[in-house]
Design a protein around this motif. Structure first.
Motif, PDB file in Angstrom:
ATOM      1  N   UNK A  60      51.989  51.619   9.592  1.00  0.00           N
ATOM      2  CA  UNK A  60      51.532  51.843  10.957  1.00  0.00           C
ATOM      3  C   UNK A  60      50.999  50.545  11.563  1.00  0.00           C
ATOM      4  N   UNK A  61      51.126  50.509  12.896  1.00  0.00           N
ATOM      5  CA  UNK A  61      50.639  49.327  13.610  1.00  0.00           C
ATOM      6  C   UNK A  61      49.140  49.409  13.771  1.00  0.00           C
ATOM      7  N   UNK A  62      48.558  48.236  13.973  1.00  0.00           N
ATOM      8  CA  UNK A  62      47.122  48.150  14.197  1.00  0.00           C
ATOM      9  C   UNK A  62      46.795  48.611  15.612  1.00  0.00           C
ATOM     10  N   UNK A  63      45.758  49.409  15.743  1.00  0.00           N
ATOM     11  CA  UNK A  63      45.348  49.876  17.077  1.00  0.00           C
ATOM     12  C   UNK A  63      44.591  48.758  17.792  1.00  0.00           C
ATOM     13  N   UNK A  64      44.996  48.560  19.049  1.00  0.00           N
ATOM     14  CA  UNK A  64      44.382  47.489  19.852  1.00  0.00           C
ATOM     15  C   UNK A  64      43.924  48.064  21.184  1.00  0.00           C
ATOM     16  N   UNK A  65      42.684  47.721  21.539  1.00  0.00           N
ATOM     17  CA  UNK A  65      42.135  48.070  22.867  1.00  0.00           C
ATOM     18  C   UNK A  65      41.692  46.790  23.557  1.00  0.00           C
ATOM     19  N   UNK A  66      41.947  46.751  24.884  1.00  0.00           N
ATOM     20  CA  UNK A  66      41.561  45.564  25.666  1.00  0.00           C
ATOM     21  C   UNK A  66      40.675  45.964  26.844  1.00  0.00           C
ATOM     22  N   UNK A  67      39.675  45.149  27.075  1.00  0.00           N
ATOM     23  CA  UNK A  67      38.808  45.317  28.232  1.00  0.00           C
ATOM     24  C   UNK A  67      38.293  43.942  28.669  1.00  0.00           C
ATOM     25  N   UNK A  68      37.752  43.859  29.858  1.00  0.00           N
ATOM     26  CA  UNK A  68      37.259  42.552  30.338  1.00  0.00           C
ATOM     27  C   UNK A  68      35.993  42.729  31.160  1.00  0.00           C
ATOM     28  N   UNK A  69      35.138  41.718  31.083  1.00  0.00           N
ATOM     29  CA  UNK A  69      33.926  41.714  31.877  1.00  0.00           C
ATOM     30  C   UNK A  69      34.274  41.425  33.340  1.00  0.00           C
ATOM     31  N   UNK A  70      33.358  41.794  34.210  1.00  0.00           N
ATOM     32  CA  UNK A  70      33.610  41.526  35.625  1.00  0.00           C
ATOM     33  C   UNK A  70      32.308  41.481  36.412  1.00  0.00           C
ATOM     34  N   UNK A  71      32.423  40.977  37.637  1.00  0.00           N
ATOM     35  CA  UNK A  71      31.315  40.968  38.581  1.00  0.00           C
ATOM     36  C   UNK A  71      31.690  41.776  39.810  1.00  0.00           C
ATOM     37  N   UNK A  72      30.739  42.485  40.336  1.00  0.00           N
ATOM     38  CA  UNK A  72      30.929  43.241  41.573  1.00  0.00           C
ATOM     39  C   UNK A  72      29.934  42.708  42.598  1.00  0.00           C
ATOM     40  N   UNK A  73      30.432  42.447  43.792  1.00  0.00           N
ATOM     41  CA  UNK A  73      29.562  41.973  44.858  1.00  0.00           C
ATOM     42  C   UNK A  73      28.821  43.164  45.461  1.00  0.00           C
ATOM     43  N   UNK A  74      27.503  43.093  45.430  1.00  0.00           N
ATOM     44  CA  UNK A  74      26.683  44.155  45.976  1.00  0.00           C
ATOM     45  C   UNK A  74      26.921  44.276  47.478  1.00  0.00           C
ATOM     46  N   UNK A  75      27.151  45.499  47.932  1.00  0.00           N
ATOM     47  CA  UNK A  75      27.388  45.691  49.357  1.00  0.00           C
ATOM     48  C   UNK A  75      27.755  47.128  49.671  1.00  0.00           C
ATOM     49  N   UNK A  76      27.817  47.440  50.946  1.00  0.00           N
ATOM     50  CA  UNK A  76      28.084  48.826  51.363  1.00  0.00           C
ATOM     51  C   UNK A  76      29.458  49.341  50.962  1.00  0.00           C
ATOM     52  N   UNK A  77      30.410  48.428  50.790  1.00  0.00           N
ATOM     53  CA  UNK A  77      31.762  48.859  50.437  1.00  0.00           C
ATOM     54  C   UNK A  77      32.084  48.657  48.962  1.00  0.00           C
ATOM     55  N   UNK A  78      31.084  48.283  48.184  1.00  0.00           N
ATOM     56  CA  UNK A  78      31.325  48.029  46.760  1.00  0.00           C
ATOM     57  C   UNK A  78      31.665  49.328  46.023  1.00  0.00           C
TER      58      UNK A  78
END
Length: 258
Positions: A1-19
């Motif tokens: 069986x293949x190795x299970x891989x999960x990917x994710x990344x950090x991020x920034x969100x600009x604070x605001x009314x439409x965020x």
């Protein structure tokens, strides 16, 4: 069986009314033990993000394989205040010159502090470069969080250089003419017309035509005069009057002696 891989990344969100934030925003996929793709629907999301409150948020994505083994990846989501900025400057141009919105735009940055250009802003207001006056131009930029930044500048359109004008109540046809005409180049006939009008309408025109008046006065003093006749007339009258008085006195004296 293949190795299970999960990917994710950090991020920034600009604070605001439409965020906004969604779990899929930080999930980058993966593969299961059979090599098949793992989507956001195949994982369990733990944690949440409030995009309207600054801070650090941690979100974990967990995938359970066919054997019941859990595999997870954790990401960091940071909600930050906007670094957006906007600037502009007042501009002065001459009547008839060209003007473009970029001429008064001073630049700016987006919510992450990256430079923005005139193409990233909305410009309101117009400038009529053929009409002197002050025109208000507003530049508006909306960042990634929906925060709106505006700056308003003034574009001064100045008229052509003013030429010294003429004032007075005489018949000065150049009054109000902005094409630089003045009286210094007028011919003698024109000056004579101004002299006549100033004598009947006021004294202002005398400044313009003063030299012409002097010439007339000087001319009158040099014309041939009949001064000899004017002097001789009174002199003869005086001599006659004296002689008449003398004869009268002599006659009176002779009468008294007789």
């Amino acid at each position: 069986m293949a190795k299970i891989v999960l990917h994710g990344h950090d991020s920034e969100i600009i604070l605001g009314p439409d965020a906004t934030w969604n779990p899929s925003d930080n999930f980058a996929g993966g593969t299961d033990e059979f090599g098949n793709p793992i989507t956001i629907n195949d994982v369990t999301v733990t944690g949440s993000v409030n995009p309207h409150k600054a801070g650090d948020y941690y979100v974990t994505y967990t995938y359970v394989d066919s054997a019941g083994n859990a595999h997870s990846v954790t990401v960091k989501v940071t909600v930050v205040k906007s670094d957006a900025s906007l600037s502009g400057h007042d501009t002065t141009i001459n009547e008839g010159s060209d003007w473009n919105p970029s001429d008064s735009f001073g630049g700016g940055t987006d919510g992450y502090g990256r430079p923005i250009t005139i193409n990233n802003v909305v410009v309101t207001g117009t400038v009529d470069t053929n009409k002197p006056g002050d025109y208000l131009i507003t530049y508006t930029y909306t960042d990634e969080g929906g925060n709106v930044f505006t700056v308003t500048v003034i574009v001064h359109v100045t008229g052509h250089s003013n030429v010294p004008g003429q004032s007075g109540s005489g018949n000065q046809t150049s009054s109000g003419n902005h094409q630089g005409s003045d009286n210094s180049g007028q011919d003698t006939e024109s000056i004579g017309q101004q002299t006549n009008s100033s004598e009947s309408n006021g004294t202002s025109d005398h400044i313009v035509s003063l030299g012409h008046h002097d010439a007339q006065a000087k001319g009158k003093s040099e014309l041939p005069q009949t001064g000899d006749d004017k002097i001789q007339g009174p002199l003869l009258m005086g001599i006659g009057f004296t002689l008449f008085a003398f004869l009268g006195i002599s006659r009176l004296f002779n009468q008294r002696r007789d």
